[in-house]
Design an enzyme around this catalytic site. Structure first.
Site, PDB file in Angstrom:
ATOM      1  N   ASN A   1       0.903  -1.151   0.000  1.00 17.29           N
ATOM      2  CA  ASN A   1       0.000   0.000   0.000  1.00 17.29           C
ATOM      3  C   ASN A   1       0.945   1.203   0.000  1.00 17.29           C
ATOM      4  OD1 ASN A   1      -2.861   0.755   2.177  1.00 17.29           O
ATOM      5  ND2 ASN A   1      -2.485   1.339   0.079  1.00 17.29           N
TER       6      ASN A   1
ATOM      7  N   CYS B   1      -5.639   5.798   7.867  1.00 15.03           N
ATOM      8  CA  CYS B   1      -5.201   4.721   6.990  1.00 15.03           C
ATOM      9  C   CYS B   1      -4.230   3.881   7.795  1.00 15.03           C
ATOM     10  CB  CYS B   1      -4.539   5.275   5.728  1.00 15.03           C
ATOM     11  SG  CYS B   1      -3.776   4.017   4.681  1.00 15.03           S
ATOM     12  N   GLY B   2      -4.570   2.637   8.074  1.00 19.12           N
ATOM     13  CA  GLY B   2      -3.752   1.792   8.934  1.00 19.12           C
ATOM     14  C   GLY B   2      -2.359   1.538   8.380  1.00 19.12           C
TER      15      GLY B   2
ATOM     16  N   ASN C   1     -14.864   2.039   9.158  1.00 16.96           N
ATOM     17  CA  ASN C   1     -15.394   1.936   7.792  1.00 16.96           C
ATOM     18  C   ASN C   1     -16.001   0.540   7.657  1.00 16.96           C
ATOM     19  OD1 ASN C   1     -12.970   0.530   7.829  1.00 16.96           O
ATOM     20  ND2 ASN C   1     -12.138   1.456   5.997  1.00 16.96           N
TER      21      ASN C   1
ATOM     22  N   ASN D   1     -16.410  -2.389   1.785  1.00 18.90           N
ATOM     23  CA  ASN D   1     -15.198  -3.122   1.447  1.00 18.90           C
ATOM     24  C   ASN D   1     -15.495  -4.604   1.643  1.00 18.90           C
ATOM     25  OD1 ASN D   1     -13.272  -0.685   1.385  1.00 18.90           O
ATOM     26  ND2 ASN D   1     -14.190  -0.535   3.418  1.00 18.90           N
TER      27      ASN D   1
ATOM     28  N   GLU E   1     -11.805  -2.823  -2.328  1.00 16.64           N
ATOM     29  CA  GLU E   1     -12.034  -1.599  -1.568  1.00 16.64           C
ATOM     30  C   GLU E   1     -13.023  -0.721  -2.329  1.00 16.64           C
ATOM     31  OE1 GLU E   1      -9.112   0.383   0.826  1.00 16.64           O
ATOM     32  OE2 GLU E   1      -7.560  -0.962   0.050  1.00 16.64           O
TER      33      GLU E   1
ATOM     34  N   CYS F   1      -5.033  -3.896   2.721  1.00 19.49           N
ATOM     35  CA  CYS F   1      -6.014  -3.048   3.408  1.00 19.49           C
ATOM     36  C   CYS F   1      -5.912  -3.349   4.892  1.00 19.49           C
ATOM     37  CB  CYS F   1      -7.424  -3.323   2.892  1.00 19.49           C
ATOM     38  SG  CYS F   1      -8.716  -2.386   3.745  1.00 19.49           S
TER      39      CYS F   1
ATOM     40  N   THR G   1      -7.449  -1.938   7.639  1.00 17.50           N
ATOM     41  CA  THR G   1      -8.716  -2.120   8.351  1.00 17.50           C
ATOM     42  C   THR G   1      -9.387  -3.414   7.904  1.00 17.50           C
ATOM     43  OG1 THR G   1      -9.881  -0.754   6.714  1.00 17.50           O
ATOM     44  CG2 THR G   1      -9.098   0.342   8.721  1.00 17.50           C
TER      45      THR G   1
END
Length: 297
Positions: free
Chosen positions: A15, A85-86, A166, A199, A217, A226, A228
């Site tokens: 990511n 954003c993790g 989310n 998601n 996503e 991702c 989360t």
């Protein structure tokens, strides 16, 4: 504005992010400029942008300055603002370490989703070892009630509804290939479960406490990672496996393999979830300020 602006490029389980260090909040980054920087052909390229600002210098974070010196002003790749954003917060912390603003140990990072607790692990002692993994406190999951089903082609599966700030729908499948190409959103029922989209994670077992996943996503398509989503998958797996920490009194830990790498997710008996994984700085350089001004205009 100076004629050149520093930037770095980093990723967490693939990511990837453009990093713009700006301690005093002096760089103007309107949505069009962010989108131009994140463009993979005409810009630097990234899933998002990490604007690194001292909390005291940013109007949205001044109230958090006593708790966290640094604010992650996170932007999506299209230039829109996001709360958290993790994977991004791990890369943000790695930048602070890289720049000498943080060392191994505990660190607080301010985000629009509140102050996140981060732990930078010590690197392995052998020669040439990479920096240690980074752990981020991701908060608690909410599990809305009601049955949900997701579909791909003629197949459909029951899914666990998990909200990590989310929305996620987690479906356990026999083969990750059953998820299809994941370019378009997998249909779900009932529509009322996710009025703003969702998601969708497809999960296959790899062994005790070990799963692999693919994710669509919302608004993006399939992504390499991702954070989360990995947390949602671990929460759903723990409920499926009878390992709900609130019931057993013991933490539940899952290794989650994603296309871009591996994350380790632990849910504690108090409901707090921790995500541990790598974060890498791969390059640094300078942005031409005239180009950026043109892109923004």
């Amino acid at each position: 504005m100076s004629t050149r602006i520093a930037f770095l490029k980093g990723h967490g389980t693939e990511n990837d992010f453009v990093i713009v260090p700006d301690p005093e909040n002096a760089v103007d980054l309107p949505p069009a400029a962010v989108a131009a920087l994140c463009d993979r052909r005409a810009g630097i390229g990234g899933d998002g942008l990490l604007h690194v600002v001292r909390s005291a210098a940013h109007p949205e974070a001044r109230h958090l300055a006593a708790e966290a010196e640094w604010f992650m002003d996170y932007r999506n790749g299209d230039g829109s603002i996001a709360e958290m954003c993790g994977n991004g917060v791990r890369v943000f912390a790695r930048y602070l370490q890289h720049a000498g603003y943080a060392t191994e140990g505990d660190l607080a990072v301010a985000t629009r989703g509140g102050v996140k607790s981060v732990h930078l692990a010590k690197a392995a002692s052998h020669a040439g070892s990479a920096a240690g993994d980074i752990t981020v406190g991701m908060g608690r999951a909410v599990l809305p009630e009601g049955d949900v089903t997701v579909s791909v082609g003629e197949r459909d599966w029951p899914a666990r509804n998990v909200n990590m700030g989310n929305p996620h729908a987690v479906a356990f499948v026999a083969d990750l290939a059953h998820a299809g190409d994941l370019r378009s959103p997998p249909p779900f029922q009932p529509a009322a479960a996710y009025p703003d989209g969702v998601n969708v994670e497809f999960v296959a077992d790899r062994g005790p406490g070990h799963v692999a996943m693919r994710v669509h996503e919302r608004g993006v398509g399939e992504t390499r990672s991702c954070g989360t989503g990995a947390c949602a998958v671990a929460v759903a797996a723990a409920r499926r496996d009878g390992a709900d920490p609130a019931v057993t009194g013991a933490p539940a830990t899952y290794r989650v393999d994603l296309p871009g790498g591996t994350l380790v997710i632990t849910e504690r008996p108090d409901g707090e979830i921790e995500m541990t994984g790598p974060a890498v700085i791969v390059a640094e350089g300078e942005i031409d300020a005239e180009w950026l001004a043109g892109a923004a205009g």
